[in-house]
Design a protein around this motif. Structure first.
Motif, short mmCIF file in Angstrom:
data_model
loop_
_atom_site.label_atom_id
_atom_site.label_comp_id
_atom_site.label_asym_id
_atom_site.label_seq_id
_atom_site.Cartn_x
_atom_site.Cartn_y
_atom_site.Cartn_z
N ALA A 245 24.14 75.84 -59.41
CA ALA A 245 24.12 75.48 -57.99
C ALA A 245 25.15 74.42 -57.61
CB ALA A 245 22.72 75.03 -57.57
N ASP A 246 25.31 73.39 -58.42
CA ASP A 246 26.22 72.30 -58.08
C ASP A 246 27.63 72.52 -58.65
OD1 ASP A 246 24.37 70.97 -56.62
OD2 ASP A 246 24.08 69.30 -58.00
N GLY B 15 22.01 61.19 -49.28
CA GLY B 15 23.03 61.84 -50.09
C GLY B 15 22.81 61.82 -51.59
N GLY B 16 21.66 61.38 -52.06
CA GLY B 16 21.48 61.29 -53.51
C GLY B 16 20.07 61.63 -53.95
N GLY C 220 26.89 64.49 -56.30
CA GLY C 220 28.24 64.15 -56.71
C GLY C 220 29.14 63.74 -55.57
N SER C 221 28.90 64.32 -54.38
CA SER C 221 29.71 63.99 -53.21
C SER C 221 28.93 63.20 -52.17
CB SER C 221 30.26 65.27 -52.57
OG SER C 221 29.21 66.15 -52.21
N LYS D 97 35.60 76.91 -49.01
CA LYS D 97 37.06 76.95 -48.81
C LYS D 97 37.64 75.57 -48.55
CE LYS D 97 36.38 78.20 -43.93
NZ LYS D 97 36.59 79.27 -42.92
N PHE D 98 36.75 74.62 -48.20
CA PHE D 98 37.19 73.23 -48.00
C PHE D 98 36.88 72.36 -49.23
CE2 PHE D 98 36.00 74.71 -43.66
CZ PHE D 98 37.29 74.80 -43.15
N GLY D 99 36.44 73.00 -50.30
CA GLY D 99 36.13 72.26 -51.52
C GLY D 99 34.74 71.67 -51.56
N VAL D 100 33.84 72.10 -50.65
CA VAL D 100 32.46 71.59 -50.60
C VAL D 100 31.55 72.52 -51.40
CG1 VAL D 100 30.52 70.97 -49.12
CG2 VAL D 100 32.87 70.56 -48.34
#
Length: 365
Positions: A256-257, A145-146, A137-138, A27-30
């Motif tokens: 998934a992503d 994070g990657g 991506g984020s 709902k927060f775009g995550v």
């Protein structure tokens, strides 16, 4: 056995830390992210005594190498990427011990395209928004994070118990095929397509293209016609398995992503029981869509999840070895695991070139 690390000697084509996904933040775009083949992750964690949502290393296409700093119980599930431990092929869908300093190396895909390395205690990177899954991506989750890179060291958590040697029974193993039939529930915008377009979708064969990734599987095949050639909609929510049809009329199955919302009409949603096979589909795999009701898809999902969580695992301990002294000569006998105490067994013993049959009624450890 204490916790240690798994050092990335080579990440191969793509290696990521993934767990069951980042729940509660769409709902927060995550994006949810998480393992592409959710069944392989769940079964791998069962094999090493972890909770179903523990993090593992997802390896795509192979070429990766991991080195274990301490003795670690691990399992390799998912696609067959020709895994070897210190040069020896490892059993798939089975837990085993990787000695301190040993290296787990993956070749190329022999069946499927994503393998999961589950370690007793789980990959213990720092959670971000409640999950260790990587969304490259984020820049969220995983390690930095990657995608993993050479020299990265992945911490392994403390096992809750001393893991046993276990294997997945044959009845739970996936059946690999290059021709998929995917169950599909009609989507929320099915009426955005013409009758002929819907018929084409359910009667045609599509091919997985090399433009597919963790966000979605792009398919090539007959065009699905939209009413008035209008494929765009006001963006609304998408789920794992949503089948979008963009302006070229070729379907995309979101994975998934995926993004949290999308502006293309959704002709269907792939049933959850069909998603692990699609997650393992290499370019060139063909797929057909088969209509399912919501009720049938839910019943199939409940049955499959019950089987995955409740089916007893098999003992994979090495066969027990005994020494038999015959006239001063030592002969080795290997017996299967857990012999039925109510059934006498007959074994063959080679004594000086003569095969003798010996009945065994009771054997001590």
């Amino acid at each position: 056995m204490s916790a240690g690390t798994a050092k990335v000697i080579s990440p191969g084509a793509l290696s990521l830390v993934q767990d069951a996904g980042r729940l509660g933040y769409q709902k927060f775009g995550v994006s949810l992210s998480g393992a592409m083949d959710t069944e392989a992750l769940l079964l791998g964690n069962r094999l090493v005594g972890n909770s179903p949502d523990c993090a593992a290393v997802e390896i795509t296409f192979g070429g990766a190498e991991l080195e274990f700093s301490q003795e670690t119980v691990i399992a390799v599930t998912g696609g067959d990427l020709d895994a070897k431990l210190d040069g020896t092929p490892v059993p798939a869908w089975e837990s085993f011990r990787a000695p301190a300093g040993s290296s787990l190396v993956f070749g190329g895909p022999a069946g499927g395209m994503r393998a999961y390395v589950c370690a007793a205690g789980g990959i213990a990177t720092e959670p971000v928004l409640g999950s260790r899954s990587t969304h490259a991506g984020s820049g969220l989750g995983g390690l930095d994070g990657g995608p993993l890179k050479a020299g990265d060291e992945l911490p392994i958590g403390e096992p809750s118990d001393e893991p046993s040697a276990l294997r997945i029974p044959n009845g739970l193993l996936p059946h690999r095929t290059s021709q998929l039939t995917l169950g599909v529930v009609p989507g929320p915008q099915q009426d955005a397509f013409t009758g002929d377009g819907v018929s084409v979708f359910y009667s045609s064969e599509y091919t997985v293209t090399d433009r597919s990734d963790r966000q979605g599987v792009r398919l090539d095949g007959p065009v699905i016609q939209a009413v008035g050639d209008r494929y765009d909609i006001v963006s609304d929510a998408v789920v794992f398995g949503s089948v979008q049809v963009p302006g070229d009329g070729k379907p995309i199955v979101l994975l998934a992503d995926r993004q949290t919302t999308g502006g293309y009409a959704k002709i269907g949603v792939v049933a959850s029981v069909s998603l692990p096979a699609l997650a393992q589909a290499a370019p060139g795999t063909t797929a057909r869509f088969e209509r399912m009701t919501v009720q049938d898809a839910q019943a199939a999902a409940r049955k499959r999840m019950s089987d995955l969580l409740e089916t007893p695992l098999e003992d994979a301990s090495p066969a027990r070895a005994f020494s038999l002294n015959v006239s001063g000569q030592i002969h080795e006998i290997r017996l299967p695991n857990q012999p039925d105490p109510n059934t006498a067994r007959t074994i063959q013993v080679d004594i000086n070139g003569e095969i003798e049959l010996v009945a065994v009624e009771a054997i001590g450890d």
